[in-house]
Write a protein that holds these residues in place. Structure first.
Motif, PDB file in Angstrom:
ATOM      1  N   LYS A  68       0.839  -1.207   0.029  1.00  0.00           N
ATOM      2  CA  LYS A  68      -0.056  -0.083   0.200  1.00  0.00           C
ATOM      3  C   LYS A  68       0.875   1.185   0.197  1.00  0.00           C
ATOM      4  O   LYS A  68       1.784   1.376   0.872  1.00  0.00           O
ATOM      5  N   ALA A  69       0.938   1.975  -1.167  1.00  0.00           N
ATOM      6  CA  ALA A  69       1.715   3.144  -1.051  1.00  0.00           C
ATOM      7  C   ALA A  69       1.016   4.589  -1.301  1.00  0.00           C
ATOM      8  O   ALA A  69      -0.253   4.627  -1.248  1.00  0.00           O
ATOM      9  N   ILE A  70       1.579   5.321  -0.744  1.00  0.00           N
ATOM     10  CA  ILE A  70       1.120   6.657  -0.580  1.00  0.00           C
ATOM     11  C   ILE A  70       1.777   7.834  -1.541  1.00  0.00           C
ATOM     12  O   ILE A  70       3.229   7.727  -1.794  1.00  0.00           O
ATOM     13  N   TYR A  71       1.130   8.428  -2.245  1.00  0.00           N
ATOM     14  CA  TYR A  71       1.926   9.555  -3.169  1.00  0.00           C
ATOM     15  C   TYR A  71       1.323  10.967  -2.829  1.00  0.00           C
ATOM     16  O   TYR A  71       0.310  11.346  -2.969  1.00  0.00           O
ATOM     17  N   PRO A  72       2.334  11.323  -2.039  1.00  0.00           N
ATOM     18  CA  PRO A  72       2.025  12.526  -1.322  1.00  0.00           C
ATOM     19  C   PRO A  72       2.436  13.973  -2.175  1.00  0.00           C
ATOM     20  O   PRO A  72       3.408  13.954  -3.044  1.00  0.00           O
ATOM     21  N   GLY A  73       1.718  15.112  -1.985  1.00  0.00           N
ATOM     22  CA  GLY A  73       2.063  16.289  -2.701  1.00  0.00           C
ATOM     23  C   GLY A  73       1.191  17.236  -2.357  1.00  0.00           C
ATOM     24  O   GLY A  73       0.199  17.143  -1.661  1.00  0.00           O
ATOM     25  N   THR A  74       1.328  18.530  -3.218  1.00  0.00           N
ATOM     26  CA  THR A  74       0.473  19.758  -2.874  1.00  0.00           C
ATOM     27  C   THR A  74      -0.535  19.849  -4.027  1.00  0.00           C
ATOM     28  O   THR A  74      -1.735  20.169  -3.736  1.00  0.00           O
ATOM     29  N   PHE A  75      -0.332  19.277  -5.296  1.00  0.00           N
ATOM     30  CA  PHE A  75      -1.207  18.984  -6.209  1.00  0.00           C
ATOM     31  C   PHE A  75      -2.191  20.208  -6.445  1.00  0.00           C
ATOM     32  O   PHE A  75      -3.299  20.259  -6.681  1.00  0.00           O
ATOM     33  N   ASP A  76      -1.499  21.378  -6.650  1.00  0.00           N
ATOM     34  CA  ASP A  76      -2.219  22.701  -6.779  1.00  0.00           C
ATOM     35  C   ASP A  76      -1.818  23.376  -8.224  1.00  0.00           C
ATOM     36  O   ASP A  76      -0.999  24.103  -8.458  1.00  0.00           O
ATOM     37  N   PRO A  77      -2.342  22.688  -9.459  1.00  0.00           N
ATOM     38  CA  PRO A  77      -3.474  21.652  -9.425  1.00  0.00           C
ATOM     39  C   PRO A  77      -2.717  20.392  -9.890  1.00  0.00           C
ATOM     40  O   PRO A  77      -1.630  20.523 -10.167  1.00  0.00           O
ATOM     41  N   LEU A  78      -3.705  19.360  -9.862  1.00  0.00           N
ATOM     42  CA  LEU A  78      -3.189  18.030 -10.425  1.00  0.00           C
ATOM     43  C   LEU A  78      -2.581  18.309 -11.839  1.00  0.00           C
ATOM     44  O   LEU A  78      -3.425  18.971 -12.651  1.00  0.00           O
ATOM     45  N   THR A  79      -1.425  17.773 -12.150  1.00  0.00           N
ATOM     46  CA  THR A  79      -1.142  17.642 -13.807  1.00  0.00           C
ATOM     47  C   THR A  79      -1.242  16.462 -14.439  1.00  0.00           C
ATOM     48  O   THR A  79      -1.206  15.472 -13.741  1.00  0.00           O
ATOM     49  N   ASN A  80      -1.148  16.327 -15.745  1.00  0.00           N
ATOM     50  CA  ASN A  80      -1.003  15.229 -16.351  1.00  0.00           C
ATOM     51  C   ASN A  80       0.331  14.324 -16.116  1.00  0.00           C
ATOM     52  O   ASN A  80       0.305  13.362 -16.084  1.00  0.00           O
ATOM     53  N   GLY A  81       1.426  15.333 -15.741  1.00  0.00           N
ATOM     54  CA  GLY A  81       2.459  14.279 -15.244  1.00  0.00           C
ATOM     55  C   GLY A  81       2.128  13.645 -13.720  1.00  0.00           C
ATOM     56  O   GLY A  81       2.745  12.528 -13.654  1.00  0.00           O
ATOM     57  N   HIS A  82       1.444  14.330 -13.023  1.00  0.00           N
ATOM     58  CA  HIS A  82       1.111  13.606 -11.695  1.00  0.00           C
ATOM     59  C   HIS A  82      -0.050  12.220 -12.094  1.00  0.00           C
ATOM     60  O   HIS A  82       0.458  11.403 -11.489  1.00  0.00           O
ATOM     61  N   LEU A  83      -0.761  12.628 -13.059  1.00  0.00           N
ATOM     62  CA  LEU A  83      -1.766  11.522 -13.393  1.00  0.00           C
ATOM     63  C   LEU A  83      -1.135  10.335 -13.936  1.00  0.00           C
ATOM     64  O   LEU A  83      -1.253   9.208 -13.762  1.00  0.00           O
ATOM     65  N   ASP A  84       0.194  10.867 -14.803  1.00  0.00           N
ATOM     66  CA  ASP A  84       1.003   9.477 -15.314  1.00  0.00           C
ATOM     67  C   ASP A  84       1.729   8.791 -14.347  1.00  0.00           C
ATOM     68  O   ASP A  84       1.837   7.461 -14.499  1.00  0.00           O
ATOM     69  N   LEU A  85       2.022   9.419 -13.196  1.00  0.00           N
ATOM     70  CA  LEU A  85       2.717   8.965 -12.208  1.00  0.00           C
ATOM     71  C   LEU A  85       1.697   7.888 -11.396  1.00  0.00           C
ATOM     72  O   LEU A  85       1.962   6.930 -11.057  1.00  0.00           O
ATOM     73  N   ILE A  86       0.584   8.359 -11.295  1.00  0.00           N
ATOM     74  CA  ILE A  86      -0.384   7.611 -10.374  1.00  0.00           C
ATOM     75  C   ILE A  86      -0.857   6.578 -11.165  1.00  0.00           C
ATOM     76  O   ILE A  86      -0.779   5.082 -10.606  1.00  0.00           O
ATOM     77  N   ALA A  87      -0.816   6.613 -12.616  1.00  0.00           N
ATOM     78  CA  ALA A  87      -1.173   5.367 -13.443  1.00  0.00           C
ATOM     79  C   ALA A  87       0.089   4.223 -13.211  1.00  0.00           C
ATOM     80  O   ALA A  87      -0.312   3.169 -13.376  1.00  0.00           O
ATOM     81  N   ARG A  88       1.212   4.660 -13.426  1.00  0.00           N
ATOM     82  CA  ARG A  88       2.153   3.866 -13.309  1.00  0.00           C
ATOM     83  C   ARG A  88       2.575   3.335 -11.782  1.00  0.00           C
ATOM     84  O   ARG A  88       2.607   1.895 -11.825  1.00  0.00           O
ATOM     85  N   GLY A  89       2.258   3.971 -10.992  1.00  0.00           N
ATOM     86  CA  GLY A  89       2.125   3.553  -9.466  1.00  0.00           C
ATOM     87  C   GLY A  89       1.256   2.406  -9.335  1.00  0.00           C
ATOM     88  O   GLY A  89       1.607   1.457  -8.769  1.00  0.00           O
ATOM     89  N   ALA A  90      -0.017   2.758  -9.790  1.00  0.00           N
ATOM     90  CA  ALA A  90      -1.372   1.898  -9.588  1.00  0.00           C
ATOM     91  C   ALA A  90      -1.141   0.421 -10.246  1.00  0.00           C
ATOM     92  O   ALA A  90      -1.546  -0.183  -9.643  1.00  0.00           O
ATOM     93  N   LYS A  91      -0.111   0.410 -11.163  1.00  0.00           N
ATOM     94  CA  LYS A  91       0.033  -0.612 -11.941  1.00  0.00           C
ATOM     95  C   LYS A  91       0.887  -1.845 -11.126  1.00  0.00           C
ATOM     96  O   LYS A  91       0.951  -2.827 -11.192  1.00  0.00           O
ATOM     97  N   ILE A  92       1.806  -1.152 -10.104  1.00  0.00           N
ATOM     98  CA  ILE A  92       2.627  -1.936  -9.546  1.00  0.00           C
ATOM     99  C   ILE A  92       2.431  -2.031  -7.930  1.00  0.00           C
ATOM    100  O   ILE A  92       2.957  -3.139  -7.448  1.00  0.00           O
ATOM    101  N   VAL A  93       1.658  -1.395  -7.489  1.00  0.00           N
ATOM    102  CA  VAL A  93       1.296  -1.534  -5.986  1.00  0.00           C
ATOM    103  C   VAL A  93      -0.383  -2.091  -5.763  1.00  0.00           C
ATOM    104  O   VAL A  93      -1.059  -1.795  -6.838  1.00  0.00           O
ATOM    105  N   ASP A  94      -0.562  -2.561  -4.634  1.00  0.00           N
ATOM    106  CA  ASP A  94      -1.964  -3.096  -4.464  1.00  0.00           C
ATOM    107  C   ASP A  94      -2.955  -1.768  -4.382  1.00  0.00           C
ATOM    108  O   ASP A  94      -4.235  -2.062  -5.066  1.00  0.00           O
TER     109      ASP A  94
END
Ligand code: PNS
Length: 164
Positions: A5-31
């Motif tokens: 179970k991983a946490i992706y912390p940040g300010t996200f002001d605002p969410l960018t496509n770079g963040h979203l790309d990383l979320i997609a990559r992370g979601a593929k390898i963690v539960d």
């Protein structure tokens, strides 16, 4: 085998496509991946409120079955512990990110030796994208389409009146 179970912390002001790309990559390898917005950021006055950022990230990540959104303040390691998290996910866009990220990872390890930091690289096309640049360029009338999700684009237009 132990679930990650991983946490992706940040300010996200605002969410960018770079963040979203990383979320997609992370979601593929963690539960399970918790995208965690820092409430008391020291980065100055935010453009979007925390509830607005929660809404945007929740909407943009709705399609993932294993991503949730949370907010926190205080120490990341404390929040991670309270969530039963065993890893922190962070993105490295370029060598210039490395020093800051390395220091944070080492400090978090000092605070909680059980918490590992995982680094992933976003797609090359997002290596120059940051929330700070997105806000700056958009507020000066520049076109940031393709760099943020369409729903963030709509929110930016609503937030910055007079933008073309
Ligand atoms: O992507 P950002 O906005 O640079 O994220 C920074 C963040 C939220 C990861 C960092 O500021 C953080 O974890 N803050 C919480 C306070 C904390 O735990 N500090 C010690 C870690 S060095």
């Amino acid at each position: 085998m132990r679930a990650i179970k991983a946490i992706y912390p940040g300010t996200f002001d605002p969410l960018t496509n770079g963040h979203l790309d990383l979320i997609a990559r992370g979601a593929k390898i963690v539960d399970h991946l918790v995208v965690a917005i820092l409430r008391n950021s020291e980065k100055g006055t935010p453009l979007f409120t925390v509830p607005e950022r929660v809404e945007m990230i929740s909407e943009a990540t709705r399609g993932f079955g294993n991503v949730s959104v949370a907010t926190f303040d205080g120490l990341l390691v404390e929040f991670a512990r309270s969530q039963g998290v065993n890893a922190v996910l962070r993105g490295i866009r370029a060598i210039s990110d490395y020093e800051y990220e390395f220091q944070m990872a080492m400090m978090n390890r000092k605070l909680d030796p059980e918490l590992e930091t995982l680094f992933m690289m976003p797609a090359e096309k997002y290596t120059y994208v940051s929330s700070r640049l997105i806000k700056g360029v958009f507020q000066l009338g520049g076109d940031v389409s393709g760099l943020v999700p369409p729903l963030v684009m709509e929110r930016l237009k609503a937030k910055v009146p007079g933008h073309p």
